[in-house]
Each structure stands twice: as C-alpha cells, then as structure tokens.
Motif scaffolding. Structure first.
Motif, PDB file in Angstrom:
ATOM      1  N   VAL A 115      10.656 -26.145  -8.383  1.00  0.00           N
ATOM      2  CA  VAL A 115       9.500 -25.937  -7.069  1.00  0.00           C
ATOM      3  C   VAL A 115       9.047 -27.372  -6.476  1.00  0.00           C
ATOM      4  N   LYS A 116       7.949 -27.329  -7.025  1.00  0.00           N
ATOM      5  CA  LYS A 116       7.026 -28.450  -6.747  1.00  0.00           C
ATOM      6  C   LYS A 116       7.169 -30.018  -6.587  1.00  0.00           C
ATOM      7  N   LEU A 117       8.509 -29.645  -7.608  1.00  0.00           N
ATOM      8  CA  LEU A 117       8.676 -31.684  -6.879  1.00  0.00           C
ATOM      9  C   LEU A 117      10.021 -30.859  -5.764  1.00  0.00           C
ATOM     10  N   MET A 118      10.377 -29.728  -5.441  1.00  0.00           N
ATOM     11  CA  MET A 118      11.385 -29.785  -4.860  1.00  0.00           C
ATOM     12  C   MET A 118      10.331 -30.579  -3.743  1.00  0.00           C
ATOM     13  N   CYS A 119       9.050 -29.665  -3.258  1.00  0.00           N
ATOM     14  CA  CYS A 119       8.181 -29.282  -1.717  1.00  0.00           C
ATOM     15  C   CYS A 119       7.319 -30.452  -2.344  1.00  0.00           C
ATOM     16  N   GLY A 120       7.489 -31.718  -2.981  1.00  0.00           N
ATOM     17  CA  GLY A 120       6.594 -32.732  -2.437  1.00  0.00           C
ATOM     18  C   GLY A 120       5.230 -33.008  -3.301  1.00  0.00           C
ATOM     19  N   LEU A 121       5.237 -31.582  -3.981  1.00  0.00           N
ATOM     20  CA  LEU A 121       3.888 -31.887  -5.162  1.00  0.00           C
ATOM     21  C   LEU A 121       3.489 -32.545  -5.996  1.00  0.00           C
ATOM     22  N   TYR A 122       5.069 -32.775  -6.911  1.00  0.00           N
ATOM     23  CA  TYR A 122       5.639 -33.454  -7.720  1.00  0.00           C
ATOM     24  C   TYR A 122       6.591 -34.722  -7.334  1.00  0.00           C
ATOM     25  N   HIS A 123       6.794 -35.917  -8.249  1.00  0.00           N
ATOM     26  CA  HIS A 123       8.050 -36.753  -8.084  1.00  0.00           C
ATOM     27  C   HIS A 123       8.805 -36.584  -9.076  1.00  0.00           C
ATOM     28  N   PRO A 124       9.462 -36.687  -9.234  1.00  0.00           N
ATOM     29  CA  PRO A 124      10.664 -37.610 -10.286  1.00  0.00           C
ATOM     30  C   PRO A 124      10.273 -38.283 -11.204  1.00  0.00           C
ATOM     31  N   THR A 125      10.098 -38.164 -12.595  1.00  0.00           N
ATOM     32  CA  THR A 125       9.662 -39.173 -12.980  1.00  0.00           C
ATOM     33  C   THR A 125      10.870 -40.387 -13.589  1.00  0.00           C
ATOM     34  N   GLY A 126      12.476 -39.509 -13.435  1.00  0.00           N
ATOM     35  CA  GLY A 126      13.543 -40.166 -13.476  1.00  0.00           C
ATOM     36  C   GLY A 126      14.075 -39.496 -12.144  1.00  0.00           C
ATOM     37  N   GLY A 127      15.706 -40.769 -11.954  1.00  0.00           N
ATOM     38  CA  GLY A 127      16.477 -39.496 -10.696  1.00  0.00           C
ATOM     39  C   GLY A 127      16.005 -39.560  -9.690  1.00  0.00           C
TER      40      GLY A 127
END
Ligand SMILES: Nc1ncnc2c1ncn2[C@@H]1O[C@H](COP(=O)(O)OP(=O)(O)OP(=O)(O)O)[C@@H](O)[C@H]1O
Length: 610
Positions: free
Chosen positions: A400-412
């Motif tokens: 969820v944190k990635l999906m809503c932009g709080l974190y960015h993927p480290t790969g992909g």
C-alpha cells in the motif's frame, strides 16, 4: 567519515551568509536594529578607559575645576545615553529578534517533515538527521537564535579590538603579537575540544532521540492505559536505567574536556596579563608615560584581553552555530526523489477510475537487510475491487505504501494508467489516492476540518454525508459543537476523545471526502464492532463506487464482496482469483479461510473454542 564530510559541507562563512540572508528576508528591520547596537558595544568600554585618564590628567596637571566638571558631565551624559540605547536593544529587542528567527527556522523544519519523501522521515538515518537539525533550534542558545547575538557581538568585538590594538601598540610593538598569540593558543585548545565533541555527536543524538521517546511515551494518552494495567512503568524504568547512565557518561566526558580547557585558559590569561602589567609599571617608573596614560593603557591591555577573549568565544559560538547550521541544512536539503517540477500529469478527465500495474516490483526498506517485496506482479483494472490478504508480515501494508507513493520500488515499475509513477508529479500522484491506514492520526482541529482537510471552505453537507456513510454521524451530531468539535485533548482542553472504532470511522469519512480515484482500506474494520463492520460491508459498493479499490483484511469472509483476491506470501503473489476459485484451488488461502471459519463454526455450535 562520509557522514562527517556531509556535516561540514558548508564553510562557516557560507553558513553565516545563509543565516544573514534568511534573517534579512524574515526581518530586515530587526537586523538593522540589532546591528545598531555595535557602536554601544565599542564606545561604552572605550569611554570607561578614557574617562579615568582625562580625570587623572586634569588632577595631575592642576586643571581648573570647571574643566574637570565639563569633562565629567560630557562623559557621563554620553555614557548614560549609550547605556540606555544598548539596554533597549540588547534586552528589549534582541530576544524577540532571535526568537523570531528561531520560529522561522522551526517552520522550515516542520515544513520539510510534512513535505519530504516518506523514507526521509521513516528511515533511522532520516530520523537522526531530523534530530540533529532540531538541535539548531530547540532552545535559545542553539545556533538558529544565538547567531543574532554572535554576529552583532563579533562585529562589535572586532571593531573594539582594532581601536584597542592601536592603543596598546603604542606601548611596545611586541605587546599586540604576544596578546594575539596567547589568545590563539586558547582558541586552538577550544577547537581541539570541539573536534572531540563532534566525534560523539552521532552517539549523543541517538541517545537523545531514545530518551525523548521515553519522556514522550508516558504523556501519550493511549500509552497511559497500558502503562497502568501492565505495570509497564517498570519496563520504562529499566529502559531509563540503560540510556540515562549512557547519556550521563557521555556528558561527563564532554564536561571534563571543557574543564581542562578552562584551566588552560586561566593559566594563559594570567601569564598574558601579568607580563603586560610588568611592562607598564616599568614605563611609569621610567617616566615614559603619565599616570593618566598608565590607567588608560592598563585598561586597554585588559580591554584587548577582553576583546580577544570575546572574539575567541564568539568564534567558538559561530563554529558551533556553523556545525548546527550544516546539520540543519543537511536535513532541509535531503533530496526528494518524488517531486513536482518537470513531471507529467495524468489524464484523469471525466473522473474515470485508474488502473494500476505492479511490474516485477522489488522493495527493500532503507535500513533493511532483505527485500520485503520480491518480484511482485499484479494488475488492478480500472474500477476493480481488489482484496489483498496474507499472513502478518507478508508485505500488504508495504504494498500500500508503494502504491500510494510514500515509497518508490527499489526494482521494477508501478504503472498508473500505463504511466510509470516516477514520471508523475508528486501532488498529482497523491491526488489519486484516499487511504485508510491502520494508525489513525488526526490534527488538533475540528472534526469537519479533519474530514475535509480544509480550514475554511469546506462542503459541510459533504462532510455530513461522509460521516453518515462512515457510520459516525449519530455520535458527532450529539456533541455540543457537532462537526465543529475540536479533537486532541493535549492541545484543546475541551477536545473530544474518540474510541478506537470511532477514530477508524472518522478516517473512513476523511477518505470518502477526498474525491480520489483509488480507495485503499488497510484493515478498516479492525476496531469496529460487528454491527459497524457489517454496515461497512453493506455500503462498501457505495463507498467505492466508480473508483478502483484495494481492501486489506485478515477477516477473509470480508473479502468475498471484492471482485478478486490476491494472496500475498513473503512479498509476492502466490494465489489469485475470486473466493470460490481460491477455495477450489485448496491452497494457502483456502487453508486460512478454513481455520478462521472453523473457529466461528465451533462457536456457533456451542463447542469450546481452543
Ligand atoms: N519501516 C520499516 N523498515 C524496515 N522494515 C519494515 C518497515 N516496515 C515494515 N517492515 C518489514 O516489512 C515486512 C512487511 O511488513 P508489512 O507491514 O508490509 O506487513 P503486513 O503484511 O502489512 O503485516 P500485517 O498483516 O501484520 O499488518 C515486515 O517483516 C516488517 O518487519
């Protein structure tokens, strides 16, 4: 080592320029007023050595009483005026000017916390930078406020030194270099201690952060209950007994260095002053200076010592300011990857729901040793209602944190309507999502302000209907001030205290108010009673109508009303399909469902539950 270089990225002059330009921008009038004190700083002590000289010369030369009286009146009047103006600026103005600067720095600090990339705040290196930056402004002696005094002080001291240097140079050419050399020794000793102090700053910042947490925890209302019921105070006592002695040991070591420095300063000052006085006494005895000159030179030598002492102290303060300023700027300048400038906007014309793709997504938390998400692949169609389930620690909230932009993927990559999230502007991206996280955080404003996220121009009807949909309106309308009731008892004495379930409902109302394209609910029913939970399931279709939605829950029965379910295990999707398909597959989902429903079945049949 790298950390040290970063700390001292700016020179003292660069930091002074930074502070002065900020000061000028925030309070140019205050800056001029502060600098207008400089003539007083120089003239008051200067008159203090000139007055005795004039008086003694009048007496020894047998001058008329009239000349003596005029001299005394002029000097006294001037001194009086200078003292009054100096007091007016130093005590009446400088405090407010410094405080204003500190508040403005605090605002910059808080603004950075509110706007910077989430990892900058959540990671322990970011936390450490934040704590160090706070040392620039957390009290009046810290750099952010002290710089006002330092800058004015050092200008006055430098001017005073130039004038006094001219006076003592006429005693003997070697006097001034000798005085400067001794002050330089004092300064170098101070610098060595500063370096030692710098070496333990990381350690002390970490300890301060931990102790601050321990001090803050007992004041937290929520923690107050646990503290009493489980006698957690003993654990706290244990933690204090670990960190307190460590902090005291660190401070004691630091104080010992400064004590040694004080002793060295005392000895050098004594040598310096003693040698100069011997020289002056010899000159009087030889008759090369008058008794009036003697008192003036006597005062000037002591004055030079004082100016040099002041300057070395101010330089130390300025160096301390500079280190703190570097740390403050380090924090403010922590790079943000997710920015608005030069980024694309998404085509969201007509409020169509968006579609989201996770494409070979890997993610590792900044300070972690292993990936939390590993080659995560899934696609949520526009308008689809997706459920995300899995065991504790499977990576659902991280997803969820990635999906809503709080974190960015480290790969992909994560694609929104086919566009890579990293190409989208941050504000544009956050606009897409309404999220109900597991923790409920509210600002100390009214219920309506919290729901709408607006201070004034909110749609009150919409606030009401969102509270109704979230099942909280009945409670809110019974409050004395209704939706205008204030939250947070720590700041507002008559603030409303909501229960866990009510807070969760308020979060839901807040998420509904925002006309977002994607609704994410992370365990939204964890604190709800069965009636409220059932109401949420019934109205889930209405709540998420026309939006893409992601629903996370450990109650597997609650995910049945979703179009599709993803089962997450160790950071990757291992099963996908609707409830029936997953049950038929007899995999991990079916097993979890059986375990859970078994519990309810047993209860329903009146058998003991193990
Ligand atoms: N800020 C963080 N830094 C380092 N590791 C973290 C951080 N947050 C979570 N983790 C780790 O990531 C893993 C997944 O956590 P996450 O919160 O995403 O799981 P979850 O599936 O939502 O769990 P739950 O069902 O208990 O809420 C856990 O092992 C957790 O320890």
């Amino acid at each position: 080592m790298e950390e040290k270089k970063k700390k001292l990225r700016y020179t003292t002059l660069q930091n002074l320029r930074y502070a002065l330009s900020k000061w000028w921008g925030w309070d140019s009038r205050g800056l001029v007023q502060a600098f207008s004190r400089i003539p007083c700083v120089v003239l008051i002590p200067l008159m203090g050595i000139l007055l005795p000289r004039e008086v003694i010369n009048c007496v020894t030369e047998g001058a008329a009483y009239g000349r003596l009286a005029v001299t005394l009146v002029i000097f006294t009047a001037l001194l009086c005026a200078l003292h009054m103006y100096d007091k007016y600026i130093a005590q009446g103005k400088l405090f407010a000017i410094g405080l204003k600067n500190r508040m403005n720095y605090m605002y910059l600090w808080a603004e950075k916390i509110f706007t910077t990339d989430f990892p900058n705040i959540e990671s322990s290196s970011g936390q450490r930078k934040k704590e160090k930056a706070l040392q620039f402004l957390y009290q009046s002696s810290a750099g952010g406020e002290a710089v006002v005094d330092c800058v004015v002080g050092i200008c006055g001291d430098a001017l005073g030194l130039i004038i006094y240097a001219g006076i003592v140079s006429s005693i003997h050419p070697a006097v001034l270099p000798a005085l400067v050399l001794m002050s330089a020794l004092i300064y170098i000793a101070g610098r060595i201690i500063k370096k030692l102090e710098l070496g333990i700053r990381d350690e002390s910042a970490d300890l301060e952060r931990k102790l601050n947490y321990l001090f803050a925890a007992p004041t937290d209302f929520a923690a107050g209950k646990d503290l009493r019921i489980y006698k957690i105070s003993r654990w706290f006592g244990g933690l204090f007994s670990i960190y307190f002695p460590a902090m005291i040991k660190l401070c004691a070591r630091n104080e010992l260095w400064w004590f040694a420095d004080d002793v060295l300063q005392g000895i050098l000052n004594l040598l310096r002053d003693g040698a100069c006085y011997l020289l002056l006494i010899r000159m009087v005895l030889e008759g090369s200076i008058t008794p009036g000159d003697f008192t003036m030179y006597f005062g000037a030598v002591a004055g030079v010592s004082q100016w040099l002492n002041n300057i070395t102290k101010q330089v130390e303060k300025i160096n301390r300011f500079s280190v703190q300023c570097c740390e403050f700027r380090d924090f403010l300048e922590m790079p943000d990857g997710f920015v608005n400038d030069g980024k694309e906007c998404l085509d969201t014309e007509g409020n169509r729901p968006v579609d989201i793709t996770f494409e070979h997504v890997f993610f590792r938390y900044p300070d972690a040793e292993a990936d939390t998400l590993r080659d995560l692949n899934f696609h949520i169609r526009a308008g689809e209602k997706l459920a995300l389930v899995g065991l504790n620690g499977a990576g659902k909230t991280t997803c969820v944190k990635l999906m809503c932009g709080l974190y960015h993927p480290t790969g992909g990559r994560i694609l929104i309507n086919g566009k890579d999230m990293s190409k989208l502007s941050r504000d544009e991206y956050y606009r897409l999502f309404s999220v109900v996280f597991q923790e409920a955080n509210f600002m100390p404003f009214t219920i309506a302000q919290n729901v709408s996220g607006a201070m004034e121009d909110m749609d009150r009807e919409r606030v009401k209907s969102c509270l109704e949909l979230a099942g909280l309106w009945d409670r809110v309308q019974k409050l004395p001030y209704g939706m205008d009731s204030l939250l947070n008892r720590e700041l507002n004495e008559d603030g409303v205290e909501l229960s866990g379930g009510e807070r969760q409902k308020l979060l839901l109302a807040k998420a509904l108010y925002k006309k977002a394209f994607v609704v994410i609910l992370d365990e939204p029913t964890a604190a709800l009673d069965p009636i409220a939970e059932n109401e949420l399931y019934q109205s889930y279709g209405e709540l998420t109508e026309g939006r893409t939605s992601l629903y996370i829950s450990h109650r597997l029965s609650s995910t049945r009303f979703c179009d599709r379910i993803l089962f997450l295990e160790n950071g990757r999707v291992t099963e996908t399909g609707n409830h029936e398909a997953l049950m038929a597959a007899k995999g991990a989902y079916a097993h979890m469902y059986e375990v859970q429903s078994h519990y309810y079945k047993k209860k329903a049949e009146g058998r003991p539950v193990v």
